[in-house]
Design an enzyme around this catalytic site. Structure first.
Site, short mmCIF file in Angstrom:
data_model
loop_
_atom_site.label_atom_id
_atom_site.label_comp_id
_atom_site.label_asym_id
_atom_site.label_seq_id
_atom_site.Cartn_x
_atom_site.Cartn_y
_atom_site.Cartn_z
N PHE A 11 0.82 -1.22 0.00
CA PHE A 11 0.00 0.00 0.00
C PHE A 11 0.86 1.28 0.00
O PHE A 11 0.86 2.05 -0.97
CB PHE A 11 -0.93 -0.07 1.21
CG PHE A 11 -1.56 1.22 1.64
CD1 PHE A 11 -2.16 2.07 0.72
CD2 PHE A 11 -1.57 1.59 3.00
CE1 PHE A 11 -2.75 3.26 1.13
CE2 PHE A 11 -2.17 2.77 3.41
CZ PHE A 11 -2.75 3.61 2.48
N THR A 124 6.24 2.82 12.88
CA THR A 124 4.83 3.10 13.17
C THR A 124 4.65 3.68 14.57
O THR A 124 5.45 3.37 15.47
CB THR A 124 4.02 1.79 13.06
OG1 THR A 124 2.73 1.97 13.64
CG2 THR A 124 4.70 0.62 13.77
N ASP A 125 3.60 4.45 14.75
CA ASP A 125 3.30 4.98 16.09
C ASP A 125 2.94 3.86 17.07
O ASP A 125 2.97 4.05 18.28
CB ASP A 125 2.18 6.04 16.03
CG ASP A 125 0.86 5.52 15.47
OD1 ASP A 125 0.78 4.34 15.07
OD2 ASP A 125 -0.10 6.33 15.43
N GLU A 126 2.59 2.66 16.53
CA GLU A 126 2.16 1.57 17.43
C GLU A 126 3.28 1.10 18.35
O GLU A 126 3.01 0.44 19.36
CB GLU A 126 1.62 0.38 16.63
CG GLU A 126 0.40 0.76 15.83
CD GLU A 126 -0.47 -0.42 15.43
OE1 GLU A 126 -0.28 -1.53 15.94
OE2 GLU A 126 -1.35 -0.18 14.59
N TYR A 149 2.74 -7.59 16.21
CA TYR A 149 3.13 -6.70 15.12
C TYR A 149 3.97 -5.54 15.64
O TYR A 149 5.10 -5.31 15.17
CB TYR A 149 1.89 -6.15 14.38
CG TYR A 149 2.19 -4.91 13.56
CD1 TYR A 149 2.99 -4.98 12.42
CD2 TYR A 149 1.70 -3.64 13.93
CE1 TYR A 149 3.29 -3.84 11.68
CE2 TYR A 149 1.99 -2.51 13.20
CZ TYR A 149 2.79 -2.60 12.07
OH TYR A 149 3.09 -1.48 11.35
N LYS A 153 7.95 -4.54 15.07
CA LYS A 153 8.40 -3.26 14.50
C LYS A 153 9.36 -2.56 15.47
O LYS A 153 10.37 -1.99 15.06
CB LYS A 153 7.20 -2.33 14.20
CG LYS A 153 6.33 -2.76 13.05
CD LYS A 153 7.03 -2.75 11.69
CE LYS A 153 7.33 -1.36 11.17
NZ LYS A 153 7.90 -1.40 9.78
N LEU A 189 -9.04 -1.27 8.34
CA LEU A 189 -10.38 -0.76 8.67
C LEU A 189 -11.09 -0.04 7.51
O LEU A 189 -12.20 -0.43 7.14
CB LEU A 189 -10.30 0.19 9.88
CG LEU A 189 -11.67 0.74 10.30
CD1 LEU A 189 -12.50 -0.32 11.00
CD2 LEU A 189 -11.51 1.94 11.23
N ASP A 271 -13.80 -7.99 20.95
CA ASP A 271 -12.70 -7.06 20.77
C ASP A 271 -11.42 -7.76 20.31
O ASP A 271 -11.25 -8.96 20.53
CB ASP A 271 -12.41 -6.33 22.09
CG ASP A 271 -11.85 -4.94 21.87
OD1 ASP A 271 -11.51 -4.60 20.71
OD2 ASP A 271 -11.75 -4.18 22.86
N HIS A 275 -6.07 -4.78 22.37
CA HIS A 275 -6.43 -3.66 21.48
C HIS A 275 -6.02 -2.30 22.06
O HIS A 275 -6.56 -1.87 23.09
CB HIS A 275 -7.96 -3.70 21.29
CG HIS A 275 -8.45 -2.88 20.16
ND1 HIS A 275 -9.79 -2.83 19.82
CD2 HIS A 275 -7.82 -2.08 19.27
CE1 HIS A 275 -9.95 -2.04 18.78
NE2 HIS A 275 -8.76 -1.56 18.44
#
Ligand code: NAD
Ligand code: DAU
Length: 340
Positions: A11, A124-126, A149, A153, A189, A271, A275
């Site tokens: 992407f 990533t901000d994650e 994930y 990272k 999403l 959920d 999360h």
């Protein structure tokens, strides 16, 4: 400049190659991608015959193949290649470690051996974990990843940092918030919901739908990376985000409204384990130091994105077959109470 883009068939990587070919027509771009389920060369059909663009199908964790590519001469590496979907990392963590940690290390070794002038790690901000109701992620927020994930990272990021500190490799790490826009795989999403709304399928919203993500149009992420390549201070981290925090339920309702479909399609489901509740980026550093500014606001960006998915139905319907259908059944079958 001889630019190596890894994961360029995904992407963000494909949007980045299209962006860079327009901005810097004199650059020679090599796209190294393993073509996993998420890699799609159709995204790059418009440039595949250009003399300054080359595609090589290679796994970033394949030392020998990577070495051969670097032997041909690379100035700058931008590493997008990754397993990128949190839900898949919960189902199957191992491949995330192989690509996101070990693969990154293979690229770092080759970059060191062949003396690249810049290695940009697209992170990533994650990696910062989850925010409470207030505050934002800054570059000095401690890493606290919560999913396989984000942990993989963060592992990649720490290796990048270590290659700078130990070997003096000229690196930057970028940490961006959630992207959206053309060519996003319909497991994420926004494209998942658009494609399901168009098929009148139930929309699986995790938990109470009040988790918050900070959305950025993909082209704005690409322009930020372009600036970091050229002006990023060696060794530094840059957070990227456009101050567009939205709840998931708001996103889903916006898509329904744009497409004129009823909210009865929404189904609150079990959920996601672990999360993260809220992400929010403080982009002050990249804005002040590098003069970056996003061009798209969320309201126009989401409309453009919906229009793109409407006009490119063939692109995503082709994806929705085979392996992807099996994944949907694994992920949502019992949550929605039926086969997808
Ligand atoms: P994506 O899943 O759409 O694309 C990943 C690409 O990497 C695919 O083309 C895939 O074939 C390739 N790939 C996977 N494993 C590989 C391997 N071992 N060797 C070579 N190629 C491999 O992902 P994306 O959403 O475009 O994300 C790109 C990068 O940006 C990732 O590193 C991700 O962590 C990061 N990121 C994504 C977002 C987001 O919102 N999507 C936000 C911030 C950062
Ligand atoms: O923040 C950057 C990250 O954003 C990137 O590093 C990841 O590669 C990218 O996938 C994305 O991670 P998220 O987990 O935030 O994105 P996803 O699209 O999977 O989910 C966004 C939110 O929507 C999240 O709170 C979970 C929720 N969700 C997601 C899916 C797929 C649902 O409610 N239902 C769903 O079916």
């Amino acid at each position: 400049m001889r630019l190596l883009v890894t994961g360029g068939a995904g992407f963000i990587g494909s949007n980045f190659i299209l962006y860079m070919m327009q901005q810097h027509p004199d650059y020679k771009i090599t796209n190294m991608d393993a073509l996993t389920y998420a890699g799609n060369l159709e995204n790059l059909e418009s440039v595949e015959k250009e003399a300054n663009y080359t595609f090589i199908q290679t796994d970033i964790a394949d030392k020998q193949a990577v070495d051969q590519i670097f032997q041909q001469g690379i100035d700058v590496v931008v590493n997008f290649a990754a397993e990128s979907h949190v839900d898949r990392s919960i189902l199957e963590p191992e491949v995330f470690v192989n690509t996101n940690v070990l693969g990154t290390q293979v690229l770092l070794d080759a970059s060191k051996k062949y003396g690249v002038t810049k290695f940009v790690q697209v992170s990533t901000d994650e990696v910062y974990g989850s925010l409470g109701e207030t505050g934002l992620f800054s570059e000095s927020t401690p890493l606290a990843p919560n999913s396989p994930y984000s942990a993989s990272k963060a592992g990649g990021d720490l290796l990048v940092r270590a290659y700078h500190e130990t070997f003096g490799l000229p690196v930057n790490i970028t940490r961006c918030s959630n992207n959206y826009g053309p060519y996003q795989f319909p497991e994420k999403l926004i494209p998942l919901m658009i494609s399901r709304v168009l098929n009148d399928e139930p929309l699986p919203v995790y938990g109470d739908g009040m988790n918050i993500r900070d959305w950025l149009y993909v082209e704005d992420h690409c322009s930020a990376i372009d600036l970091v390549i050229h002006q990023g201070r060696v060794g530094d981290v840059y957070n990227i985000g456009g101050n567009n925090e939205r709840t998931n339920i708001h996103i889903v309702k916006t898509i329904l409204e744009e497409l004129g479909k009823p909210e009865t399609l929404i189904q609150f489901v079990e959920d996601r384990p672990g999360h993260d509740r809220r992400y929010g980026i403080d982009p002050t550093k990249i804005m002040k130091e590098l003069g970056w500014k996003p061009k798209h606001n969320f309201e126009s960006g989401i409309k453009e994105t919906i229009t793109w998915y409407l006009s490119n139905e063939e692109w995503w319907t082709r994806i929705q077959s085979g392996e992807y259908r099996e994944y949907l059944t694994k992920q949502y079958g019992s949550r929605l109470g039926k086969e997808q």
